[in-house]
Design a protein around this motif. Structure first.
Motif, PDB file in Angstrom:
ATOM      1  N   UNK A  90      48.692  41.137  32.647  1.00 15.38           N
ATOM      2  CA  UNK A  90      48.381  40.064  33.596  1.00 15.38           C
ATOM      3  C   UNK A  90      47.964  40.664  34.941  1.00 15.38           C
ATOM      4  N   UNK A  91      48.647  41.722  35.336  1.00 12.76           N
ATOM      5  CA  UNK A  91      48.341  42.402  36.593  1.00 12.76           C
ATOM      6  C   UNK A  91      46.920  42.939  36.579  1.00 12.76           C
ATOM      7  N   UNK A  92      46.552  43.572  35.456  1.00 11.98           N
ATOM      8  CA  UNK A  92      45.221  44.166  35.336  1.00 11.98           C
ATOM      9  C   UNK A  92      44.127  43.115  35.386  1.00 11.98           C
ATOM     10  N   UNK A  93      44.368  41.963  34.775  1.00 10.78           N
ATOM     11  CA  UNK A  93      43.344  40.923  34.689  1.00 10.78           C
ATOM     12  C   UNK A  93      43.226  40.095  35.960  1.00 10.78           C
ATOM     13  N   UNK A  94      44.325  39.915  36.673  1.00  9.46           N
ATOM     14  CA  UNK A  94      44.344  38.933  37.760  1.00  9.46           C
ATOM     15  C   UNK A  94      44.626  39.495  39.153  1.00  9.46           C
ATOM     16  N   UNK A  95      45.080  40.728  39.220  1.00  5.55           N
ATOM     17  CA  UNK A  95      45.350  41.339  40.527  1.00  5.55           C
ATOM     18  C   UNK A  95      44.550  42.617  40.744  1.00  5.55           C
ATOM     19  N   UNK A  96      43.622  42.900  39.835  1.00  6.62           N
ATOM     20  CA  UNK A  96      42.719  44.041  39.974  1.00  6.62           C
ATOM     21  C   UNK A  96      41.333  43.603  39.512  1.00  6.62           C
ATOM     22  N   UNK A  97      40.325  44.315  39.977  1.00  5.76           N
ATOM     23  CA  UNK A  97      38.972  44.003  39.515  1.00  5.76           C
ATOM     24  C   UNK A  97      38.119  45.258  39.489  1.00  5.76           C
ATOM     25  N   UNK A  98      37.168  45.271  38.551  1.00  8.23           N
ATOM     26  CA  UNK A  98      36.148  46.312  38.469  1.00  8.23           C
ATOM     27  C   UNK A  98      34.816  45.663  38.808  1.00  8.23           C
ATOM     28  N   UNK A  99      34.081  46.262  39.719  1.00 11.66           N
ATOM     29  CA  UNK A  99      32.851  45.657  40.230  1.00 11.66           C
ATOM     30  C   UNK A  99      31.669  46.068  39.358  1.00 11.66           C
ATOM     31  N   UNK A 100      30.993  45.088  38.769  1.00 16.78           N
ATOM     32  CA  UNK A 100      29.902  45.343  37.830  1.00 16.78           C
ATOM     33  C   UNK A 100      28.524  44.991  38.391  1.00 16.78           C
ATOM     34  N   UNK A 152      40.633  37.993  45.808  1.00 16.57           N
ATOM     35  CA  UNK A 152      39.680  38.383  46.846  1.00 16.57           C
ATOM     36  C   UNK A 152      39.396  39.875  46.793  1.00 16.57           C
ATOM     37  N   UNK A 153      38.114  40.224  46.917  1.00 14.19           N
ATOM     38  CA  UNK A 153      37.705  41.627  46.969  1.00 14.19           C
ATOM     39  C   UNK A 153      37.397  41.985  48.421  1.00 14.19           C
ATOM     40  N   UNK A 154      38.141  42.921  49.006  1.00 13.32           N
ATOM     41  CA  UNK A 154      37.905  43.281  50.414  1.00 13.32           C
ATOM     42  C   UNK A 154      36.511  43.862  50.639  1.00 13.32           C
ATOM     43  N   UNK A 155      35.949  43.572  51.813  1.00  4.50           N
ATOM     44  CA  UNK A 155      34.623  44.069  52.152  1.00  4.50           C
ATOM     45  C   UNK A 155      34.568  45.597  52.151  1.00  4.50           C
ATOM     46  N   UNK A 156      35.656  46.250  52.551  1.00  9.45           N
ATOM     47  CA  UNK A 156      35.616  47.719  52.604  1.00  9.45           C
ATOM     48  C   UNK A 156      35.441  48.331  51.219  1.00  9.45           C
ATOM     49  N   UNK A 157      35.906  47.636  50.157  1.00 12.22           N
ATOM     50  CA  UNK A 157      35.710  48.138  48.795  1.00 12.22           C
ATOM     51  C   UNK A 157      34.230  48.065  48.422  1.00 12.22           C
TER      52      UNK A 157
END
Length: 306
Positions: A90-100, A152-157
């Protein structure tokens, strides 16, 4: 002006778009016959597919989640959603993201004043509430129910990804220019040149991180891990790739003689290996062994080739 010089200048100029920079990299990749480099440029231009391996600089990133809770009398509360104790899936799917997304999209997002966000679907919201109720992770508020949440994906990322792409292109061009200034020109060298081949092979090591599994083709079944600067792991890989003791000793002497970066001694060894100058294990061809050793040597040196 060479194509490599154009890439170096473009990568160092913020006024030059990353998409245009990558198109120059594509041209160089085509002329070098460097398939892995060309695929990288194309994927950065058009985006990565779901489930496709991505460079380490594209994530996964931890993403803050902001939730809205509803309570008695129509009251509402907006606060951060806690990830404490949440199961890994659940953590991997909902509290992390990979930008494609393609870099052009990322450059547009980076110019926005707001952090991009994605709402959880209703099922995910209910599943989080269930985990909290069953004391399996997360946290809630007394007499309040989570009704929505945004990841939310931070702008710095986002800016970090763009910067990594530009720096990768710059380092690649500088390294190619060091070994062969004509690389990337219509009449220039290709990956048939051992030094150019080493640079382009090490491209994968750079974007995916140090310490890589090495495989040398369909005829070589062994798999070895070569760590940056670890001569023992390089020796083990060479043996598994089919090199006889004499060849292993010469390889070790060559890389140690060249110092912190691959140089003349390493190139000389690879050329001799490719032309059949060393006896190999039964069933291993010189070309396959050379391909595997190129990758192993690249991992050992950790060449910043891309």
């Amino acid at each position: 002006m060479t194509k490599l010089t154009e890439i170096i200048d473009a990568a160092s100029d913020d006024a030059f778009t990353t998409s245009n920079l990558l198109r120059k990299v594509q041209t160089v990749a085509f002329r070098l016959q460097a398939e892995n480099l060309g695929k990288w440029a194309q994927r950065e231009l058009f985006g990565y597919k779901e489930g496709e391996p991505v460079p380490t600089y594209r994530g996964p990133f931890p993403t803050p989640v902001i939730g809205t809770w509803s309570g008695p009398g129509g009251s509402q509360l907006t606060n951060a959603v806690s990830a404490a104790g949440i199961p890994e899936d659940f953590l991997s799917a909902c509290f992390r993201t990979t930008v494609l997304q393609p870099v052009a999209d990322l450059e547009l997002l980076s110019s926005s004043e707001k952090n991009p966000s994605m709402s959880w679907d209703p099922y995910t919201v209910q599943e989080y509430a269930r985990l909290v109720a069953e004391k399996k992770g997360g946290a809630g508020f007394y007499m309040m129910e989570l009704i929505s949440a945004k990841q939310t994906l931070p702008q710095n990322a986002i800016r970090g990804i763009i910067d990594s792409v530009r720096t990768t292109a710059l380092q690649l061009a500088l390294e190619l220019e060091r070994v062969s200034p004509r690389a990337g020109e219509p009449d220039g060298p290709t990956t048939a040149d051992p030094e150019v081949k080493l640079v382009t092979n090490n491209f994968n090591f750079t974007i995916n991180g140090d310490g890589n599994n090495v495989a040398a083709g369909s005829d070589i079944r062994q798999r070895a891990t070569v760590n940056k600067g670890d001569i023992d792991s390089l020796v083990r890989a060479a043996i598994e790739l089919g090199l006889k003791p004499e060849a292993v000793e010469d390889l070790q002497a060559a890389v140690l003689a060249d110092g912190p970066r691959p140089g003349d001694q390493t190139s000389k060894f690879l050329s001799q290996l490719r032309t059949g100058g060393y006896a190999l294990a039964s069933g291993v061809s010189s070309n396959l062994a050379a391909e595997g050793i190129l990758q192993a040597v690249g991992a050992f040196f950790g060449v910043p080739a891309a």
